[in-house]
Write a protein that holds these residues in place. Sequence first.
Motif, PDB file in Angstrom:
ATOM      1  N   ILE A  12       1.101  -1.100   0.084  1.00 37.83           N
ATOM      2  CA  ILE A  12      -0.123  -0.273   0.240  1.00 37.83           C
ATOM      3  C   ILE A  12       0.949   1.295  -0.475  1.00 37.83           C
ATOM      4  O   ILE A  12       1.900   1.066   1.199  1.00 37.83           O
ATOM      5  N   GLU A  13       1.059   1.747  -0.497  1.00 38.53           N
ATOM      6  CA  GLU A  13       1.722   2.749  -0.888  1.00 38.53           C
ATOM      7  C   GLU A  13       1.290   4.009  -0.046  1.00 38.53           C
ATOM      8  O   GLU A  13      -0.130   4.985   0.129  1.00 38.53           O
ATOM      9  N   GLY A  14       2.656   4.668   0.698  1.00 40.25           N
ATOM     10  CA  GLY A  14       1.652   5.647   1.587  1.00 40.25           C
ATOM     11  C   GLY A  14       2.152   5.224   3.211  1.00 40.25           C
ATOM     12  O   GLY A  14       1.331   6.126   3.562  1.00 40.25           O
ATOM     13  N   LYS A  15       1.452   3.893   2.943  1.00 40.02           N
ATOM     14  CA  LYS A  15       1.017   3.173   4.645  1.00 40.02           C
ATOM     15  C   LYS A  15       2.252   2.524   5.009  1.00 40.02           C
ATOM     16  O   LYS A  15       2.609   1.501   4.225  1.00 40.02           O
ATOM     17  N   VAL A  16       2.320   1.807   5.686  1.00 44.47           N
ATOM     18  CA  VAL A  16       3.307   1.492   6.890  1.00 44.47           C
ATOM     19  C   VAL A  16       2.554   0.247   7.752  1.00 44.47           C
ATOM     20  O   VAL A  16       1.263   1.037   8.072  1.00 44.47           O
ATOM     21  N   ASP A  17       3.209  -0.753   8.657  1.00 41.24           N
ATOM     22  CA  ASP A  17       2.884  -1.481   9.245  1.00 41.24           C
ATOM     23  C   ASP A  17       2.659  -0.963  10.375  1.00 41.24           C
ATOM     24  O   ASP A  17       3.994   0.052  10.773  1.00 41.24           O
ATOM     25  N   TRP A  18       3.087  -1.636  11.933  1.00 46.04           N
ATOM     26  CA  TRP A  18       3.004  -0.730  13.453  1.00 46.04           C
ATOM     27  C   TRP A  18       4.366  -0.891  13.258  1.00 46.04           C
ATOM     28  O   TRP A  18       5.250  -0.059  14.576  1.00 46.04           O
ATOM     29  N   LYS A  19       5.368  -1.541  12.872  1.00 50.07           N
ATOM     30  CA  LYS A  19       7.140  -1.517  13.177  1.00 50.07           C
ATOM     31  C   LYS A  19       7.799  -0.870  11.634  1.00 50.07           C
ATOM     32  O   LYS A  19       8.344  -0.525  11.574  1.00 50.07           O
ATOM     33  N   GLY A  20       7.254   0.076  10.717  1.00 51.52           N
ATOM     34  CA  GLY A  20       7.461   0.519   9.940  1.00 51.52           C
ATOM     35  C   GLY A  20       7.856   0.213   8.986  1.00 51.52           C
ATOM     36  O   GLY A  20       8.525   0.631   7.775  1.00 51.52           O
ATOM     37  N   ARG A  21       7.303  -1.065   8.711  1.00 50.33           N
ATOM     38  CA  ARG A  21       7.246  -1.867   7.185  1.00 50.33           C
ATOM     39  C   ARG A  21       6.326  -1.627   6.532  1.00 50.33           C
ATOM     40  O   ARG A  21       5.142  -1.313   6.984  1.00 50.33           O
ATOM     41  N   ALA A  22       6.064  -1.714   5.080  1.00 51.22           N
ATOM     42  CA  ALA A  22       5.232  -1.174   4.202  1.00 51.22           C
ATOM     43  C   ALA A  22       3.920  -1.654   4.576  1.00 51.22           C
ATOM     44  O   ALA A  22       4.420  -3.490   4.591  1.00 51.22           O
ATOM     45  N   ALA A  23       3.004  -1.364   4.318  1.00 55.77           N
ATOM     46  CA  ALA A  23       1.883  -2.053   4.637  1.00 55.77           C
ATOM     47  C   ALA A  23       1.457  -2.955   3.608  1.00 55.77           C
ATOM     48  O   ALA A  23       1.946  -2.330   2.800  1.00 55.77           O
ATOM     49  N   ILE A  24       0.918  -4.426   3.429  1.00 53.58           N
ATOM     50  CA  ILE A  24       0.660  -5.084   2.379  1.00 53.58           C
ATOM     51  C   ILE A  24      -0.968  -5.993   2.854  1.00 53.58           C
ATOM     52  O   ILE A  24      -1.673  -5.065   3.960  1.00 53.58           O
ATOM     53  N   LYS A  25      -2.060  -5.386   1.490  1.00 53.11           N
ATOM     54  CA  LYS A  25      -3.218  -4.986   1.226  1.00 53.11           C
ATOM     55  C   LYS A  25      -3.672  -5.820   2.041  1.00 53.11           C
ATOM     56  O   LYS A  25      -4.648  -5.949   3.178  1.00 53.11           O
ATOM     57  N   ASN A  26      -4.165  -7.323   1.561  1.00 59.57           N
ATOM     58  CA  ASN A  26      -4.715  -8.373   2.407  1.00 59.57           C
ATOM     59  C   ASN A  26      -3.683  -8.817   4.016  1.00 59.57           C
ATOM     60  O   ASN A  26      -4.586  -9.306   4.245  1.00 59.57           O
ATOM     61  N   LYS A  27      -2.864  -8.077   4.262  1.00 59.20           N
ATOM     62  CA  LYS A  27      -2.917  -8.129   5.867  1.00 59.20           C
ATOM     63  C   LYS A  27      -3.022  -7.168   6.171  1.00 59.20           C
ATOM     64  O   LYS A  27      -3.463  -7.249   7.977  1.00 59.20           O
ATOM     65  N   HIS A  28      -3.384  -5.961   6.167  1.00 58.99           N
ATOM     66  CA  HIS A  28      -3.420  -4.937   7.461  1.00 58.99           C
ATOM     67  C   HIS A  28      -4.576  -4.039   6.683  1.00 58.99           C
ATOM     68  O   HIS A  28      -4.464  -3.412   5.406  1.00 58.99           O
ATOM     69  N   GLY A  29      -5.399  -3.617   7.068  1.00 63.50           N
ATOM     70  CA  GLY A  29      -6.719  -2.219   6.566  1.00 63.50           C
ATOM     71  C   GLY A  29      -7.390  -3.322   6.440  1.00 63.50           C
ATOM     72  O   GLY A  29      -7.172  -4.390   6.765  1.00 63.50           O
ATOM     73  N   GLY A  30      -8.669  -2.347   5.662  1.00 66.65           N
ATOM     74  CA  GLY A  30      -9.800  -3.106   5.349  1.00 66.65           C
ATOM     75  C   GLY A  30     -10.403  -2.803   6.692  1.00 66.65           C
ATOM     76  O   GLY A  30     -10.435  -2.086   7.720  1.00 66.65           O
TER      77      GLY A  30
END
Length: 588
Positions: A12-30
Amino acid sequence: MDITVEEKHELIEGKVDWKGRAAIKNKHGGMLAALPVLATFAFDNMANFALSVNLVTYFNAVMHYDISESANHVTNYLGTNFILSIIMAFLADSYLGRFRTVVIGAFIECVGLALLTAQAHYPKLKPPPCNIFLPTSHCEKLSGENAVWMFFAIYLLAVGGGGTKAALPSHGADQFDEKDPKEARQMSTFFNCLLLALALGGAVSFTCFVWVQDNKGFDKGFTLSFIAMFLGATIFIFGLPWYRIHVVQGNSAMTELLQVYVAAIRNINLKLPEDPSELHEIPMDKEADLHQEYLPHRDVYRWLDKAAIQTDKTESPSPWKLCTVTQVENAKIFLAMVPVFLCSIIMTLCLAQLQTFSIQQGVTMDVKLTDSFSIPPASLPFIPIAFIIILVPIYDRIAVTFIRKFTGIPTGITYLQRVGVGLILSSLSMAVAAIMEIKRKNVAKHHNMLDAIPMLQPLPISAFWLSFQYFVFGVAESFTFVGLLEFFYSQAPKSIKSISSCFLWSSMAIGYFASSVMVNTVNHVTKGVTKSGGWLAGNNLNRNHLDNFYWLLSILSLINFIVYLSVASRYKYRPSSLNVEKEYEVKP
């Protein structure tokens, strides 16, 4: 197989997870990640709604301010709460991030509620008990250090509430990708669910919390608000592993907008090129590298295009002298939203009366539900809340789906159409309020009870007559609240999503402050033509002219709606909002 893996791990462009890694569509958000946000919003409103409707009674009956003074204290507090959301939104977008801003705001709210609870519990921190409604009583008004304590607690709540209001809706919307058709529909559902969460939290607050405040003591009621706020903060933090967290760039998007307006004024004497492609813009590949949003040129507010005229291509001029086309387009969008923002202010002006004077109307009326149970007047707003709880799922799952087949718009109707429905209904609600007040006063005159003492000598008319004005305004709010949130979030530049949400909160802030000013102004203007010293002066509503005040608000709201129609019909939605294919075919 490779395609499946790539889709599964789509970043996901411009979004990260809580550890600062790039957010993954099916894992984060929704929607899964949005659930803790909705729960937090529900608990936040559960904690605060009882305060917004019953603080006027607390100030009047416990702290011994008169009715109009109590109403002004409440509206000033609520106005400050909403206006501070602008500052907190600026910090959220530019420095702290939306997640941190919500956590900090929730913590400050908990501290404020703890202080408010302590003052309500300990007698030495408040005036001696006294019935302010007795004509012969001389009640001591809150003053000195105790007044400082109370207002410090109240305005701590305003600071904390500003933080949660600024960042919580935007953080929730960050869990969806506007460019993905499926997630775009889910985002619309999220905003509808946001209103549903507000309604559910409000339902508990208006019934249980208000009843406890009125029957068991304000200290116990404030304690419940503290517990609700603490639970909300805990749930919000619990959702951290699933969130898409917006990356803070460290620069101020508001500064970039100001640069456009300054540069356009400085370049006012320059001639616009006939071909817009000659205006200054960073190549799209460089903007992608910088994670910046690219917007095409539009032929609106052409005078702002002068900010992108580059006179000397060999030099790198000041950003206060030369801006990119994308910056200019963002500034155009921001400027175009201002008239909509201004037209939404008067609705809060109406809401303020339902949270203050309408509650005091209920205090004078019969609040018995049965012979053994009475409903607190401050619980009357539960009626529109209950309707919203029923309406939102029907609207989102049935009405929007049906209308979408004809319009092709993911949200069914445009944001501005939804807001317009709410604005005309708010005018109707004030007219209904005026009619109900005339009926209430006629009962008082007919039974020779114009000087009856509220609560001790209730008028023989049920407080449920007030439910009509609450009902109409509740429907109005369900349209306008979500419509404005979706409109401001969808139209704003990516880097100022939190600030865009604050357009709604800011309009509410100005509405609350305007209410205080309007009450004082009306009292001043009508001072010489009424025995009470003004339409709204004193503590005896039976001899006041609240019905005239409601008629005035109804007329002003109707005029505002007519102005809004002109504003909405001229507005052009930004590219990629609503339905891209039908963008310029859709009328506001």
